[in-house]
Design a protein around this motif. Structure first.
Motif, mmCIF file in Angstrom:
data_model
loop_
_atom_site.group_PDB
_atom_site.id
_atom_site.type_symbol
_atom_site.label_atom_id
_atom_site.label_comp_id
_atom_site.label_asym_id
_atom_site.label_seq_id
_atom_site.Cartn_x
_atom_site.Cartn_y
_atom_site.Cartn_z
ATOM 1 N N ALA A 116 20.944 -37.801 14.102
ATOM 2 C CA ALA A 116 20.905 -36.879 15.256
ATOM 3 C C ALA A 116 20.930 -35.405 14.851
ATOM 4 O O ALA A 116 21.235 -34.545 15.668
ATOM 5 N N SER A 117 20.581 -35.111 13.593
ATOM 6 C CA SER A 117 20.599 -33.704 13.177
ATOM 7 C C SER A 117 19.435 -32.921 13.766
ATOM 8 O O SER A 117 19.424 -31.694 13.741
ATOM 9 N N ARG A 118 18.441 -33.642 14.248
ATOM 10 C CA ARG A 118 17.239 -32.963 14.780
ATOM 11 C C ARG A 118 16.434 -33.994 15.566
ATOM 12 O O ARG A 118 16.850 -35.138 15.733
ATOM 13 N N LEU A 177 23.013 -38.041 8.017
ATOM 14 C CA LEU A 177 23.220 -37.860 6.575
ATOM 15 C C LEU A 177 23.392 -36.370 6.272
ATOM 16 O O LEU A 177 24.131 -35.984 5.360
ATOM 17 N N LEU A 178 22.712 -35.536 7.034
ATOM 18 C CA LEU A 178 22.725 -34.096 6.801
ATOM 19 C C LEU A 178 23.608 -33.401 7.820
ATOM 20 O O LEU A 178 23.441 -33.588 9.027
ATOM 21 N N VAL A 179 24.563 -32.615 7.298
ATOM 22 C CA VAL A 179 25.451 -31.831 8.152
ATOM 23 C C VAL A 179 25.438 -30.410 7.604
ATOM 24 O O VAL A 179 25.651 -30.208 6.396
ATOM 25 N N ALA A 213 6.404 -34.999 19.639
ATOM 26 C CA ALA A 213 6.397 -33.704 18.943
ATOM 27 C C ALA A 213 7.805 -33.310 18.504
ATOM 28 O O ALA A 213 8.481 -32.521 19.155
ATOM 29 N N THR A 214 8.242 -33.871 17.394
ATOM 30 C CA THR A 214 9.537 -33.495 16.820
ATOM 31 C C THR A 214 9.282 -32.585 15.611
ATOM 32 O O THR A 214 8.140 -32.367 15.219
ATOM 33 N N GLU A 215 10.359 -32.132 14.998
ATOM 34 C CA GLU A 215 10.226 -31.266 13.824
ATOM 35 C C GLU A 215 9.457 -31.971 12.709
ATOM 36 O O GLU A 215 8.844 -31.331 11.862
ATOM 37 N N ALA A 250 8.108 -45.727 20.307
ATOM 38 C CA ALA A 250 7.573 -44.373 20.503
ATOM 39 C C ALA A 250 6.149 -44.276 19.984
ATOM 40 O O ALA A 250 5.795 -44.867 18.955
ATOM 41 N N GLY A 251 5.357 -43.525 20.698
ATOM 42 C CA GLY A 251 4.023 -43.160 20.214
ATOM 43 C C GLY A 251 4.184 -41.929 19.345
ATOM 44 O O GLY A 251 5.089 -41.870 18.503
ATOM 45 N N ILE A 252 3.356 -40.925 19.542
ATOM 46 C CA ILE A 252 3.550 -39.698 18.763
ATOM 47 C C ILE A 252 4.332 -38.708 19.611
ATOM 48 O O ILE A 252 3.962 -38.376 20.733
#
Ligand SMILES: NC(=O)c1ccc[n+]([C@@H]2O[C@H](COP(=O)([O-])OP(=O)(O)OC[C@H]3O[C@@H](n4cnc5c(N)ncnc54)[C@H](O)[C@@H]3O)[C@@H](O)[C@H]2O)c1
Length: 277
Positions: free
Chosen positions: A14-16, A38-40, A216-218, A212-214
Motif C-alpha cells: 500500500a505504499s503507492r 516492503l517500502l516505508v 493508471a498507477t505509478e 484489473a485491466g490497465i
C-alpha cells in the motif's frame, strides 16, 4: 459509498498505486487501516531494501521518492480513523504472522485483508525470462498472498467474519505477451481465492478477486509508452482505469452488502476482456 465503520483492514503493498488507493477508500468508508508495504519512507535502509527486492519498479520508486506508506497512514488518521504504517515483507511467513498477531492485539480484531502486494515488472518473452525473477514473482505474488491469508485465517474464523480480497489481472485470464510470470501468478491467485471461498463459506469468510485491466498507477512509469498505447487500444473504453475504480470494487467486496458474494473474479477492466475490433 458502503459503510465499513468499525471494521479493521490490512492492505498489503500500500505504499503507492492500487494498494494506497484501496487503503484511502476503505478509510473513507469508515475502516481503520493498517497500511503495509516492503517500502516505508523513513527506513534508513530503503535503497538497500529496494535493491534486494530485485525490482526495477522498487528502485525507480525509491529514487523518485514515490513511497507513501507512512504518509498514507497519516492521511487516514487525519480522517479520524486509526491507522498504522507497517513494514512488511509478505514473502516471510513468520514476519507476516507476527505482524498480524500484533495488529489484532492493537486494534482488537482484523476483518478485511486486501492481498495487493505484487511484483509485475518482469516483462520479457519466454527465452529472456529470468529464472530468478520467475521465482521472485511466485514468491511475492502467490506465496505472499497465501502467507497473509493463512495468517489472518484463525482470527477471521474465531470471529466468524472475514473478507479476503485478492488482486488479479486480466493477464491471469487471457495470458500476457512477455508476461509469463505475472500472468501465471495472476491465474494462480484465482485458484487460491476460490479454494478459500469454499473453505471460508461456513465460517462467514468470503474470498473474492478483482481482475484489473490497465489501471493508471505509478507503475505505468516503467511500462514502455507504446505498450500502454497498444493496451489502451484493446480496451473497449479506450482509456486506462483509475486506482479509485479498483478501490470502489474493493470497498464493495469488503462490505456487509457483499455477504453472499464469494468465489467471484470481478473484472474492473473497461472491457479489455471483451472482443473489440
Ligand atoms: N496497475 C495495473 O494496471 C494492474 C493491473 C492488474 C493487476 N495489478 C495488480 O495490482 C497490484 C498493485 O498494482 P500497482 O500498479 O499498484 O503496483 P505497484 O508495483 O505500484 O505496487 C505494488 C506494491 O507492492 C509492494 N511490494 C512489492 N513486493 C513486496 C513484498 N515482498 N512485500 C510487501 N510489499 C511488496 C511494492 O513496494 C508496491 O508498493 C499488483 O499485485 C498488480 O499485479 C495492477
Amino acid at each position: 459509498m458502503f459503510d465499513l465503520t468499525g471494521r479493521v483492514a490490512l492492505v498489503t503493498g500500500a505504499s503507492r498505486g492500487l494498494g494506497r488507493a484501496d487503503a484511502l477508500a476503505l478509510a473513507r468508508a469508515g475502516c481503520d487501516v493498517v497500511v503495509a508495504d516492503l517500502l516505508v519512507e523513513s527506513d534508513p535502509n530503503l535503497e538497500e531494501v529496494a535493491a534486494a527486492s530485485d525490482s526495477v519498479m522498487a528502485r525507480v520508486m525509491v529514487t523518485d521518492r514515490v513511497v507513501f506508506t507512512e504518509r498514507t497512514a497519516k492521511q487516514i488518521r487525519e480522517m479520524g480513523r486509526r491507522a498504522e504504517a507497517v513494514q512488511l515483507d509478505v514473502t516471510d511467513f513468520q514476519v507476516v504472522r507476527e505482524a498480524v498477531d500484533r495488529i489484532v492485539e492493537n486494534f482488537g480484531h482484523l476483518d478485511i485483508l486486501v492481498n495487493n502486494a505484487g511484483a509485475h515488472d518482469h516483462v520479457a518473452q519466454i527465452m529472456d525470462q529470468s529464472p530468478d525473477l520467475w521465482e521472485r514473482d511466485l514468491r511475492v505474488n502467490l506465496t505472499g498472498a497465501y502467507n497473509c491469508s493463512q495468517a489472518v485465517w484463525p482470527h477471521m474464523r474465531a470471529q466468524s467474519f472475514g473478507r479476503l480480497i485478492f488482486m488479479s489481472s486480466i493477464t491471469g485470464v487471457a495470458g500476457g505477451f512477455g508476461q509469463a510470470s505475472s500472468s501465471t501468478t495472476s491465474a494462480g491467485i484465482l485458484g487460491l481465492m476460490r479454494s478459500l471461498a469454499l473453505e471460508g463459506a461456513r465460517h462467514g469468510i468470503t474470498s473474492n478477486a478483482v481482475v484489473a485491466g490497465i489501471i493508471a498507477t505509478e507503475s505505468f512509469r516503467t511500462t514502455p509508452p507504446e505498450m500502454v498505447d497498444r493496451m489502451v487500444l484493446r480496451t473497449a473504453m479506450r482509456a486506462p482505469g483509475q486506482p479509485e475504480d479498483v478501490a470502489a470494487a474493493v470497498c464493495y467486496l469488503a462490505s456487509t452488502e457483499a455477504a453472499y458474494v464469494t468465489g467471484v473474479q470481478l473484472p474492473v477492466a473497461g472491457g479489455i476482456d471483451l472482443f473489440t475490433f
